[in-house]
Motif scaffolding. Structure first.
Motif, mmCIF file in Angstrom:
data_model
loop_
_atom_site.group_PDB
_atom_site.id
_atom_site.type_symbol
_atom_site.label_atom_id
_atom_site.label_comp_id
_atom_site.label_asym_id
_atom_site.label_seq_id
_atom_site.Cartn_x
_atom_site.Cartn_y
_atom_site.Cartn_z
ATOM 1 N N ARG A 157 0.828 -1.207 0.000
ATOM 2 C CA ARG A 157 0.000 0.000 0.000
ATOM 3 C C ARG A 157 0.865 1.260 0.000
ATOM 4 O O ARG A 157 0.591 2.227 -0.710
ATOM 5 N N VAL A 158 1.916 1.253 0.824
ATOM 6 C CA VAL A 158 2.817 2.399 0.879
ATOM 7 C C VAL A 158 3.551 2.564 -0.446
ATOM 8 O O VAL A 158 3.756 3.683 -0.929
ATOM 9 N N SER A 159 3.932 1.458 -1.058
ATOM 10 C CA SER A 159 4.637 1.521 -2.343
ATOM 11 C C SER A 159 3.773 2.160 -3.424
ATOM 12 O O SER A 159 4.270 2.937 -4.251
ATOM 13 N N VAL A 160 2.490 1.821 -3.435
ATOM 14 C CA VAL A 160 1.593 2.403 -4.440
ATOM 15 C C VAL A 160 1.519 3.917 -4.274
ATOM 16 O O VAL A 160 1.580 4.670 -5.254
ATOM 17 N N ILE A 161 1.398 4.375 -3.033
ATOM 18 C CA ILE A 161 1.312 5.813 -2.783
ATOM 19 C C ILE A 161 2.599 6.511 -3.199
ATOM 20 O O ILE A 161 2.576 7.578 -3.834
ATOM 21 N N ALA A 162 3.739 5.913 -2.863
ATOM 22 C CA ALA A 162 5.022 6.512 -3.223
ATOM 23 C C ALA A 162 5.197 6.558 -4.737
ATOM 24 O O ALA A 162 5.645 7.573 -5.294
ATOM 25 N N ALA A 163 4.845 5.470 -5.416
ATOM 26 C CA ALA A 163 4.958 5.442 -6.877
ATOM 27 C C ALA A 163 4.036 6.473 -7.507
ATOM 28 O O ALA A 163 4.375 7.108 -8.515
ATOM 29 N N SER A 164 2.867 6.656 -6.911
ATOM 30 C CA SER A 164 1.929 7.654 -7.411
ATOM 31 C C SER A 164 2.511 9.049 -7.330
ATOM 32 O O SER A 164 2.450 9.830 -8.287
ATOM 33 N N THR A 274 -12.334 -5.928 -6.563
ATOM 34 C CA THR A 274 -12.549 -5.423 -7.918
ATOM 35 C C THR A 274 -13.732 -4.471 -7.958
ATOM 36 O O THR A 274 -13.732 -3.483 -8.706
ATOM 37 N N LEU A 275 -14.758 -4.746 -7.175
ATOM 38 C CA LEU A 275 -15.886 -3.827 -7.088
ATOM 39 C C LEU A 275 -15.425 -2.469 -6.555
ATOM 40 O O LEU A 275 -15.821 -1.412 -7.067
ATOM 41 N N ALA A 276 -14.567 -2.482 -5.528
ATOM 42 C CA ALA A 276 -14.019 -1.231 -4.999
ATOM 43 C C ALA A 276 -13.235 -0.494 -6.069
ATOM 44 O O ALA A 276 -13.298 0.744 -6.181
ATOM 45 N N VAL A 277 -12.496 -1.233 -6.865
ATOM 46 C CA VAL A 277 -11.722 -0.642 -7.956
ATOM 47 C C VAL A 277 -12.645 0.015 -8.979
ATOM 48 O O VAL A 277 -12.385 1.134 -9.448
ATOM 49 N N ARG A 278 -13.737 -0.652 -9.329
ATOM 50 C CA ARG A 278 -14.659 -0.094 -10.310
ATOM 51 C C ARG A 278 -15.298 1.194 -9.777
ATOM 52 O O ARG A 278 -15.488 2.157 -10.532
ATOM 53 N N VAL A 279 -15.630 1.225 -8.487
ATOM 54 C CA VAL A 279 -16.212 2.429 -7.902
ATOM 55 C C VAL A 279 -15.204 3.579 -7.961
ATOM 56 O O VAL A 279 -15.541 4.714 -8.328
ATOM 57 N N ALA A 293 -7.385 1.329 -3.657
ATOM 58 C CA ALA A 293 -8.726 0.921 -3.239
ATOM 59 C C ALA A 293 -8.842 -0.600 -3.210
ATOM 60 O O ALA A 293 -9.408 -1.181 -2.277
ATOM 61 N N GLY A 294 -8.293 -1.252 -4.231
ATOM 62 C CA GLY A 294 -8.334 -2.712 -4.264
ATOM 63 C C GLY A 294 -7.537 -3.333 -3.138
ATOM 64 O O GLY A 294 -7.992 -4.295 -2.502
ATOM 65 N N LEU A 295 -6.363 -2.789 -2.847
ATOM 66 C CA LEU A 295 -5.525 -3.332 -1.769
ATOM 67 C C LEU A 295 -6.212 -3.193 -0.415
ATOM 68 O O LEU A 295 -6.078 -4.065 0.454
ATOM 69 N N GLY A 296 -6.940 -2.098 -0.220
ATOM 70 C CA GLY A 296 -7.622 -1.910 1.050
ATOM 71 C C GLY A 296 -8.643 -2.995 1.333
ATOM 72 O O GLY A 296 -8.764 -3.482 2.462
#
Length: 458
Positions: A157-164, A274-279, A293-296
């Motif tokens: 999760r932290v990696s995604v935020i940093a990459a973003s 995946t539903l969270a991702v679509r939202v 969102a998906g990782l959460g």
């Protein structure tokens, strides 16, 4: 001229459809056509003589292209509860990516090849994804700042935020930009994970993998083409992920199981994550936020973390010499037996079937595989139960000396590709269409202002 007359004059040259014709074109019931009107998705004009309504043919065709639905949508919620997706079909205890049997696909192609094909429609043999240097460096710094006891999902999760934060183009939602971000994000997630044990880096076929990844830009041995997001010649995602999961050296058979597992787990229709991702994608969140969102959701014990429960159960079965006492303990405590059953399959989970077949070629997996089959036969003594993919992941993690959370890590890395595929689909839909209407159950107004709590008040 009356307003109605003016409207009739404006639409006189346009092709008009009756309610029945519009319903047939949309593939829905006539009542649903009027639901579209009430929700502002279609406009209607009273038919001559006041009997029924007519609809602009071009407007109906545009809605049909956007929605692609063939089921009636309840007119009460204002949300599209049936999703148009061309990614995964689950049918008769089998599942398919874009109509291709996933088991056959996973045996024939690598995780990167299948992910690239799902995103672009093109199969690129030997494709390798490349982690952008700035994103990878930022992700590693962020992960290094976490407490030592942090779990793998915390690091992802932290990696995604940093990459973003390292990607100034993250708000560009064009398919080319989103796919480019995805090609860089997957290896960044893997590359930011700490090695399972020993000094930084792990040995995989092809050499040493710095900090858990062998996928880097030209300055670290990649190719110029790889710097654009793909095309390098180093080890694949499975080989780079292995040293983050276990200190044991990887053999070809075990790597084949891991790579196949990654491919099998890319997508599985509209799972909770995946539903969270679509939202999130419906609100036009950028791809990094979509993955977050998906990782959460994935971290829940009923989703991605379920394989950890199966891992611990298998370890206990091996320690106690059989499944009977372990299964009995679970049932006595009112717990379901992990790794068994799936709501979408009446028989064995096809993902488990493929992985069990490959695990038979791994000598170290013999005992965990026998333990898993003992669990299935013991638990299914009175009620038919079948192994699911969590049990198969547990066999892999136990046999390779991985920790209990390894299956969750594999799940998260794999599913990132599927989440991006779903985000690409959702970005092409009407924005913010996933807006259900709440049913209020609180006190009816008017209510008195709440009284503040304080000393002497009950």
């Amino acid at each position: 001229m009356t307003d109605q007359g003016a409207h009739d004059a404006d639409t006189a040259g346009a092709e008009r459809l009756s309610t029945r014709e519009a319903a047939a074109l949309l593939g829905v019931k006539p009542e649903t056509v009027y639901a579209y009107v009430s929700r502002g998705q279609l406009s209607s004009v009273r038919a001559p003589g006041g009997r029924g309504s007519t609809f602009d043919a071009d407007e109906v065709r545009a809605l049909a292209r956007r929605s692609g639905r063939r089921e009636a949508v309840p007119p009460t919620g204002g949300a599209d509860l049936v999703f148009r997706t061309g990614i995964t079909l689950i049918d008769h205890d089998r599942y398919y990516y874009r109509g291709v049997d996933v088991g056959e696909l996973a045996r024939s192609h690598s995780y990167e090849e299948v992910a690239e094909w799902l995103w672009t429609g093109e199969l690129r043999p030997g494709v390798r994804f490349t982690a952008p240097e700035q994103a990878l460096a930022a992700a590693r710094r962020a992960v290094a700042a976490l407490p030592a006891h942090s779990g793998t999902t915390d690091r992802l999760r932290v990696s995604v935020i940093a990459a973003s934060a390292a990607d100034p183009l993250r708000f560009d939602l064009s398919p080319v930009s989103v796919i480019g971000a995805a090609r860089g994000l997957v290896p960044t997630l893997v590359g930011a994970l700490r090695p399972a044990a020993g000094p930084p880096g792990g040995t995989v076929p092809g050499g040493t993998v710095p900090q858990g990844t062998g996928i880097a830009g030209p300055e670290h041995g990649g190719t110029d083409e790889g710097a654009a997001g793909y095309g390098g010649t180093g080890p694949g995602i499975a080989a780079c992920l292995w040293p983050a999961l276990t200190a044991r050296a990887a053999d070809a058979a075990s790597l084949a199981v891991l790579d196949t597992a990654l491919t099998l787990l890319i997508d599985h229709d509209l799972a909770a994550s995946t539903l969270a991702v679509r939202v999130a994608a419906s609100a036009h969140a950028h791809p990094y936020a979509v993955v977050s969102a998906g990782l959460g959701v994935l971290e829940g014990p009923l989703h991605g973390a379920a394989s950890g429960l199966a891992h611990r159960m298998l370890r206990e079965v091996l320690e106690r010499g059989g499944a009977a006492p372990v299964v009995a303990d679970h049932l006595r405590a009112g717990r379901r037996v992990p790794g068994l059953g799936h709501r979408l399959y009446g028989g064995e989970d096809p993902r488990a079937r493929v992985l069990f077949g490959l695990l038979e070629e791994v000598p170290e997996a013999a005992a965990p595989l026998a333990a898993a089959r003992d669990v299935v036969s013991t638990a299914a003594r009175h009620t038919p139960l079948h192994a699911n993919v969590d049990l198969a992941l547990a066999v892999l993690s136990v046999s390779a000396g991985m920790p209990a959370e390894a299956g969750e890590t594999v799940f998260a890395v794999a599913r990132t590709a599927g989440w991006i595929a779903h985000a690409l689909e959702e970005y092409a839909e009407r924005p913010l269409r996933l807006r259900p209407r709440g049913q209020y159950t609180g006190p009816r107004p008017p209510q008195a202002l709440p009284r503040p709590a304080g000393p002497g008040r009950a």
